[in-house]
Design a protein around this motif. Structure first.
Motif, PDB file in Angstrom:
ATOM      1  N   UNK A  30       0.866  -1.171   0.000  1.00 40.90           N
ATOM      2  CA  UNK A  30       0.000   0.000   0.000  1.00 40.90           C
ATOM      3  C   UNK A  30       0.899   1.215   0.000  1.00 40.90           C
ATOM      4  N   UNK A  31       0.707   2.094  -0.988  1.00 42.61           N
ATOM      5  CA  UNK A  31       1.555   3.273  -1.133  1.00 42.61           C
ATOM      6  C   UNK A  31       0.706   4.533  -1.095  1.00 42.61           C
ATOM      7  N   UNK A  32       1.216   5.549  -0.407  1.00 44.09           N
ATOM      8  CA  UNK A  32       0.498   6.808  -0.318  1.00 44.09           C
ATOM      9  C   UNK A  32       1.505   7.949  -0.375  1.00 44.09           C
ATOM     10  N   UNK A  33       1.290   8.901  -1.250  1.00 42.39           N
ATOM     11  CA  UNK A  33       2.200  10.030  -1.393  1.00 42.39           C
ATOM     12  C   UNK A  33       1.456  11.325  -1.144  1.00 42.39           C
ATOM     13  N   UNK A  34       2.231  12.371  -0.881  1.00 36.67           N
ATOM     14  CA  UNK A  34       1.628  13.670  -0.615  1.00 36.67           C
ATOM     15  C   UNK A  34       2.697  14.730  -0.483  1.00 36.67           C
ATOM     16  N   UNK A  35       2.367  15.806   0.175  1.00 37.17           N
ATOM     17  CA  UNK A  35       3.287  16.931   0.326  1.00 37.17           C
ATOM     18  C   UNK A  35       3.328  17.378   1.783  1.00 37.17           C
ATOM     19  N   UNK A  36       4.391  18.090   2.132  1.00 37.75           N
ATOM     20  CA  UNK A  36       4.434  18.721   3.450  1.00 37.75           C
ATOM     21  C   UNK A  36       5.156  20.050   3.344  1.00 37.75           C
ATOM     22  N   UNK A  37       4.817  20.950   4.241  1.00 37.59           N
ATOM     23  CA  UNK A  37       5.421  22.272   4.264  1.00 37.59           C
ATOM     24  C   UNK A  37       5.495  22.759   5.706  1.00 37.59           C
ATOM     25  N   UNK A  38       6.552  23.479   5.996  1.00 34.75           N
ATOM     26  CA  UNK A  38       6.722  23.992   7.351  1.00 34.75           C
ATOM     27  C   UNK A  38       5.713  25.095   7.606  1.00 34.75           C
ATOM     28  N   UNK A  39       4.979  24.975   8.717  1.00 35.02           N
ATOM     29  CA  UNK A  39       3.926  25.944   9.025  1.00 35.02           C
ATOM     30  C   UNK A  39       4.330  26.918  10.123  1.00 35.02           C
ATOM     31  N   UNK A  40       5.183  26.476  11.049  1.00 34.76           N
ATOM     32  CA  UNK A  40       5.683  27.336  12.120  1.00 34.76           C
ATOM     33  C   UNK A  40       6.915  26.674  12.708  1.00 34.76           C
ATOM     34  N   UNK A  41       7.460  27.238  13.761  1.00 32.43           N
ATOM     35  CA  UNK A  41       8.663  26.676  14.364  1.00 32.43           C
ATOM     36  C   UNK A  41       8.441  25.227  14.779  1.00 32.43           C
ATOM     37  N   UNK A  42       9.248  24.326  14.219  1.00 30.89           N
ATOM     38  CA  UNK A  42       9.237  22.895  14.553  1.00 30.89           C
ATOM     39  C   UNK A  42       7.924  22.190  14.190  1.00 30.89           C
ATOM     40  N   UNK A  43       7.107  22.775  13.324  1.00 29.69           N
ATOM     41  CA  UNK A  43       5.813  22.193  12.965  1.00 29.69           C
ATOM     42  C   UNK A  43       5.649  22.163  11.447  1.00 29.69           C
ATOM     43  N   UNK A  44       5.082  21.034  10.942  1.00 33.58           N
ATOM     44  CA  UNK A  44       4.885  20.854   9.507  1.00 33.58           C
ATOM     45  C   UNK A  44       3.438  20.446   9.238  1.00 33.58           C
ATOM     46  N   UNK A  45       2.874  20.963   8.138  1.00 28.41           N
ATOM     47  CA  UNK A  45       1.580  20.509   7.643  1.00 28.41           C
ATOM     48  C   UNK A  45       1.814  19.424   6.591  1.00 28.41           C
ATOM     49  N   UNK A  46       1.233  18.243   6.810  1.00 29.05           N
ATOM     50  CA  UNK A  46       1.417  17.106   5.917  1.00 29.05           C
ATOM     51  C   UNK A  46       0.074  16.753   5.279  1.00 29.05           C
ATOM     52  N   UNK A  47       0.046  16.628   3.962  1.00 31.38           N
ATOM     53  CA  UNK A  47      -1.162  16.230   3.231  1.00 31.38           C
ATOM     54  C   UNK A  47      -0.851  14.996   2.387  1.00 31.38           C
ATOM     55  N   UNK A  48      -1.485  13.864   2.714  1.00 32.14           N
ATOM     56  CA  UNK A  48      -1.325  12.617   1.960  1.00 32.14           C
ATOM     57  C   UNK A  48      -2.567  12.454   1.081  1.00 32.14           C
ATOM     58  N   UNK A  49      -2.403  12.485  -0.251  1.00 29.43           N
ATOM     59  CA  UNK A  49      -3.588  12.550  -1.116  1.00 29.43           C
ATOM     60  C   UNK A  49      -3.494  11.701  -2.379  1.00 29.43           C
ATOM     61  N   UNK A  50      -2.519  10.797  -2.478  1.00 30.76           N
ATOM     62  CA  UNK A  50      -2.387   9.973  -3.677  1.00 30.76           C
ATOM     63  C   UNK A  50      -2.033   8.557  -3.233  1.00 30.76           C
ATOM     64  N   UNK A  51      -3.021   7.630  -3.254  1.00 30.36           N
ATOM     65  CA  UNK A  51      -2.813   6.281  -2.726  1.00 30.36           C
ATOM     66  C   UNK A  51      -2.957   5.235  -3.819  1.00 30.36           C
ATOM     67  N   UNK A  52      -2.334   4.058  -3.604  1.00 27.02           N
ATOM     68  CA  UNK A  52      -2.424   2.968  -4.578  1.00 27.02           C
ATOM     69  C   UNK A  52      -1.998   1.655  -3.932  1.00 27.02           C
TER      70      UNK A  52
END
Length: 382
Positions: free
Chosen positions: A311-333
């Motif tokens: 099971x594979x799932x890909x997505x993106x992440x970006x730093x939102x504040x100090x020591x914190x990241x927003x992660x979005x997983x939106x492509x699965x197979x």
């Protein structure tokens, strides 16, 4: 940057409404000591440090060895060629230094030592082959030379609830480095039995096979670290006091009060709690999954299911504040070989870095779940 999660040969349950994960084993390899003559200062050289008191427990060269040991499974049973090289290089550095002279004559060698690493040649003892590589057991060696009955004992502690196996040997000092011993008795002590259960080995009938010697090739002036080599060609690394990361990883491997151990570890590093941390490049493996951080802002998550299916799932992440990241997983197979069947789903996670160095990181994700990762590659750090 990119992130990849990967698990092999375990069941992994990924559910947006559950905080339950099946545990995978830990693996780690380091490139820090690929050259035995390479100079280093302290094993903790990344974004977080330990308290002054913890740092004083070991010298810089001793920390190089401890750093090489971080993440090795089964006290060396599952070590890679690179890990073994790292440890051997660090061992040789310490053996070349002036530790405690004539260690067998020092009171520092006395007491209970925890086995952290051992090589495992085919001639290793039965207890070593059977129990030493089991990560959930703790292994100790007790040395008592200044008594009327000098002894060396090897102890396998199964758990607080179950009990232990103790194999004892009569001991004598040959010279400043060598202890001679002969195993003469052993027994299981189970918490649920009011008596000891004999270990089924007839030591008296073994003759010379029950005899051996142990050379201490390095004993730290603090009495916290010892390197020994045995008559069967085995190298042992033992400690009286463990480095905080080792204490945490021991709790994880035995499944004993892990969250408490993580909280205590983070608390011991409060002086760096407000420092800004980054997801470092490279491959990271953890209790439940592993992550590979790259440079294109993408994240990939893979789980081996059965018979080559993933099971594979890909997505993106970006730093939102100090020591914190927003992660979005939106492509699965579902993937098998070069073929994949797409699945439509999306998961969003906030990831908070709580601790990070070039060997280990601790983060908090969905539903306040804590994650511990270990580095598994030799990527250069920033």
């Amino acid at each position: 940057m990119a992130l990849k999660f990967h698990i092999t040969n375990v069941n992994f349950h990924f559910c947006a409404c559950s905080s339950s994960f099946s545990r995978s084993t830990l693996a780690f390899s380091s490139s820090k000591l690929s050259n035995c003559s390479q100079n280093r200062t302290n094993g903790l050289v990344a974004q977080s440090s330990l308290t002054d008191q913890q740092q004083l427990a070991f010298t810089g060269e001793e920390n190089q060895l401890i750093d090489a040991l971080i993440g090795i499974q089964g006290r060396g049973r599952s070590a890679s060629a690179r890990q073994l090289n790292d440890v051997e290089c660090a061992v040789k550095v310490l053996e070349g230094l002036q530790g405690v002279p004539d260690p067998t004559g020092s009171s520092l060698i006395e007491g209970r030592w925890q086995l952290m690493f051992t090589t495992r040649p085919g001639t290793a003892s039965p207890i070593q082959r059977t129990f030493v590589g089991v990560e959930t057991f703790s292994v100790f060696q007790e040395i008592s030379l200044r008594t009327n009955d000098p002894r060396v004992s090897n102890i396998v502690k199964f758990s607080e609830a179950i009990g232990e196996l103790k194999v004892e040997a009569a001991a004598s000092i040959k010279d400043g480095k060598r202890i001679l011993f002969q195993f003469d008795k052993a027994a299981f002590s189970f918490k649920f039995l009011p008596f000891k259960f004999p270990y089924p080995v007839p030591f008296r009938l073994l003759g010379d096979e029950a005899k051996g010697w142990l050379d201490t090739t390095y004993l730290s002036p603090s009495g916290n670290l010892r390197i020994s080599r045995g008559n069967k060609g085995t190298t042992f690394v033992l400690q009286k006091k463990t480095e905080p990361r080792q204490t945490l990883l021991s709790a994880i491997s035995t499944g004993t009060q892990v969250e408490q151990a993580i909280n205590e570890f983070i608390s011991s590093n409060q002086s760096t709690a407000e420092e800004e941390r980054e997801l470092l490049e490279g491959e990271w493996q953890m209790l439940w999954s592993s992550q590979i951080v790259k440079k294109n802002g993408q994240m990939k998550f893979e789980v081996d299911i059965l018979l080559g299916f993933k099971f594979s799932m890909t997505g993106t992440y970006a730093k939102s504040s100090t020591n914190t990241y927003n992660v979005t997983m939106d492509d699965a197979a579902i993937i098998c070989g070069g073929f994949g069947y797409p699945i439509k789903m999306e998961t969003k996670i906030n990831l908070q870095l709580l601790y990070s160095d070039d060997k280990m990181r601790i983060s908090r994700g969905y539903n306040n779940i804590l994650f511990v990762h270990l580095r598994t590659d030799g990527s250069n750090q920033k």
